[in-house]
Design a protein around this motif. Structure first.
Motif, short mmCIF file in Angstrom:
data_model
loop_
_atom_site.label_atom_id
_atom_site.label_comp_id
_atom_site.label_asym_id
_atom_site.label_seq_id
_atom_site.Cartn_x
_atom_site.Cartn_y
_atom_site.Cartn_z
N ALA A 13 65.90 24.68 12.15
CA ALA A 13 64.90 24.93 11.09
C ALA A 13 63.48 24.94 11.63
CB ALA A 13 65.02 23.86 10.00
N GLN A 14 63.33 24.58 12.90
CA GLN A 14 61.98 24.46 13.45
C GLN A 14 61.28 25.81 13.38
OE1 GLN A 14 61.82 22.37 17.22
NE2 GLN A 14 60.30 21.18 16.10
N PRO A 15 59.97 25.80 13.02
CA PRO A 15 59.25 27.06 12.89
C PRO A 15 59.37 27.91 14.15
CG PRO A 15 57.92 25.30 12.03
CD PRO A 15 59.15 24.66 12.61
N ALA B 294 61.29 15.02 15.06
CA ALA B 294 62.52 15.11 14.27
C ALA B 294 63.44 13.94 14.57
CB ALA B 294 63.23 16.43 14.54
N THR C 239 64.53 11.17 11.87
CA THR C 239 65.96 10.99 11.61
C THR C 239 66.35 9.53 11.75
OG1 THR C 239 66.44 13.24 12.36
CG2 THR C 239 68.28 11.69 12.33
N VAL D 176 72.38 16.48 11.73
CA VAL D 176 71.02 16.48 11.18
C VAL D 176 70.02 16.95 12.23
CG1 VAL D 176 69.18 14.96 10.34
CG2 VAL D 176 71.48 14.76 9.40
N LEU D 177 70.19 16.49 13.47
CA LEU D 177 69.26 16.90 14.54
C LEU D 177 69.43 18.38 14.87
CD1 LEU D 177 69.41 13.76 16.84
CD2 LEU D 177 67.50 14.52 15.43
N GLN E 89 73.01 15.05 4.77
CA GLN E 89 72.65 16.18 5.64
C GLN E 89 71.83 17.21 4.86
OE1 GLN E 89 75.96 18.16 7.58
NE2 GLN E 89 74.61 19.59 8.63
N MET F 173 68.22 15.94 4.30
CA MET F 173 67.41 16.04 5.53
C MET F 173 67.08 17.50 5.84
SD MET F 173 66.81 12.92 6.46
CE MET F 173 66.16 13.06 8.13
N LEU F 174 68.00 18.39 5.57
CA LEU F 174 67.73 19.82 5.80
C LEU F 174 66.57 20.29 4.94
CD1 LEU F 174 68.48 22.48 7.15
CD2 LEU F 174 70.19 22.84 5.37
N TRP G 285 63.41 19.20 6.61
CA TRP G 285 63.01 20.06 7.73
C TRP G 285 62.38 21.34 7.19
CZ3 TRP G 285 63.08 16.17 10.38
CH2 TRP G 285 64.20 15.43 10.76
N PRO H 217 56.77 22.79 7.22
CA PRO H 217 55.59 23.64 7.43
C PRO H 217 54.61 23.63 6.26
CG PRO H 217 57.61 24.82 7.97
CD PRO H 217 58.02 23.55 7.30
N ASP I 293 70.33 20.65 12.73
CA ASP I 293 69.64 21.35 11.64
C ASP I 293 68.13 21.36 11.89
OD1 ASP I 293 71.70 20.16 8.83
OD2 ASP I 293 71.99 21.78 10.29
N ALA I 294 67.60 20.24 12.38
CA ALA I 294 66.16 20.15 12.64
C ALA I 294 65.75 21.18 13.68
CB ALA I 294 65.80 18.75 13.11
N GLY I 295 66.58 21.32 14.71
CA GLY I 295 66.27 22.30 15.75
C GLY I 295 66.31 23.72 15.21
N TYR J 116 56.45 17.70 13.46
CA TYR J 116 57.68 18.47 13.53
C TYR J 116 57.42 19.91 13.09
CZ TYR J 116 61.91 20.65 11.86
OH TYR J 116 62.90 21.58 11.61
N GLY J 117 56.67 20.07 12.00
CA GLY J 117 56.36 21.40 11.49
C GLY J 117 55.57 22.24 12.48
#
Lengths: 109, 194
Positions: A39-41, B27, B31, A32-33, B57, B60-61, B64, B68, A35-37, B19-20
């Motif tokens: 997906a980050q803008p 994040a 989480t 999950v983390l 997963q 959560m995706l 993310w 924005p 994915d967060a990285g 986060y955006g």
């Protein structure tokens, strides 16, 4: 309407289930983390570059030309001059990274 | 330039916006807060660890990716995320044919063991979670959100995209169904003895 004793018994079952404090597996948390990285803008990766260089003081201490080359290579060229729909804060200009970049300076090439 | 960041104080909204804007620490906090309930809900609705991890997963995706565009104050992050989770579970159940509504709740087993000792809490929890999987999926979702996650009926109504009365009806029927499913194991589980 409902049988109160039956409800008490069921409530005890719910309480038992609630008290199980299972945590998600570490591997799932890691995915999950990750994915967060990913997906980050995109535009904000410039900020990561700056932190990696030790912040403003260090960045300013490097030769302007070599830093410009590194920055252009790291950040996709299209991000440098992007204007998004909002029109503001649309991306990192090289002048954000290199104060005085626009000023006349001798380049070594 | 780093903003002062006291993660424990920040709302889900504020964290998602941070986060955006590129703050990776947001994040991690999101989480820590949101993955456990999302994963629990998926596990209890699906009854399958591997599928539950996939759904968690995936949910959560989607969080993310929407960051924005997230406008604080319009909706609660938790409500939005739980709704995504429940819908992903529903999709999976329907695809695999396991979500078909039952007309009648399954009959309790005939050979209920009559142990004199009460079972420990873990066995009660396991018995409940197994019985949940025998409920029709919408009743199961409502009962999980209400009695295991402790959400209010209005919150559940938003998550399940139905009216509050519909939620009450689902939870009432779900509880009756569970009571019937567990009736055959009453003595064994110390159920109804209190």
């Amino acid at each position: 309407m409902t049988d109160d004793r039956r409800d008490d018994g069921l409530e005890a079952m719910f309480a038992a289930a609630r008290s199980r404090d299972d945590r998600p597996p570490g591997a799932l948390v890691a995915r999950v983390l990750e994915d967060a990285g990913a997906a980050q803008p995109r535009r904000h990766r410039a900020a990561e570059l700056l932190r990696a260089l030790g912040g403003w003081p260090s960045a300013a201490g490097l030769a302007a030309a070599s830093l410009a080359g590194l920055a252009i290579g790291f950040i996709a060229p299209e991000a440098v001059l992007v204007f998004d729909a909002a029109g503001v804060e649309s991306g990192y200009d090289l002048t954000d990274l290199l104060p005085g970049y626009g000023a006349p300076v001798a380049f070594d090439g | 330039m780093q903003m002062p960041f006291d993660a424990g104080e920040m709302s889900d909204d504020a964290l998602l916006v941070a986060y955006g804007r590129g703050d990776g620490r947001a994040a991690r906090v999101l989480t820590d807060r949101l993955l456990p309930p999302v994963w629990r809900i998926a596990r209890r609705i699906l009854g399958d660890d591997a599928e539950a991890e996939d759904v968690a997963q995936d949910a959560m995706l989607r969080l993310w990716r929407i960051a924005p565009d997230w406008r604080p104050g319009e909706a609660k992050v938790m409500t939005w995320l739980y709704r995504v989770t429940v819908n992903l579970c529903t999709d999976r159940l329907r695809r695999s044919g396991r979500g078909v509504a039952l007309d009648a709740v399954a009959e309790p087993e005939d050979d209920a063991p009559a142990a004199s000792d009460r079972m420990v809490e873990a066995d009660r929890a396991a018995a409940l979670e197994a019985a949940l999987l025998d409920l029709p999926e919408r009743q199961r979702q409502a009962v999980v959100l209400r009695h295991l996650e402790g959400l209010t009926n209005p919150e559940i109504a938003e998550i399940m995209e139905i009216g509050v009365e519909a939620v009450e009806s689902l939870t009432a029927r779900g509880k009756r169904g569970l009571a019937a499913l567990l009736a055959g194991r009453k003595e064994e589980l110390g159920y109804g003895d209190d």
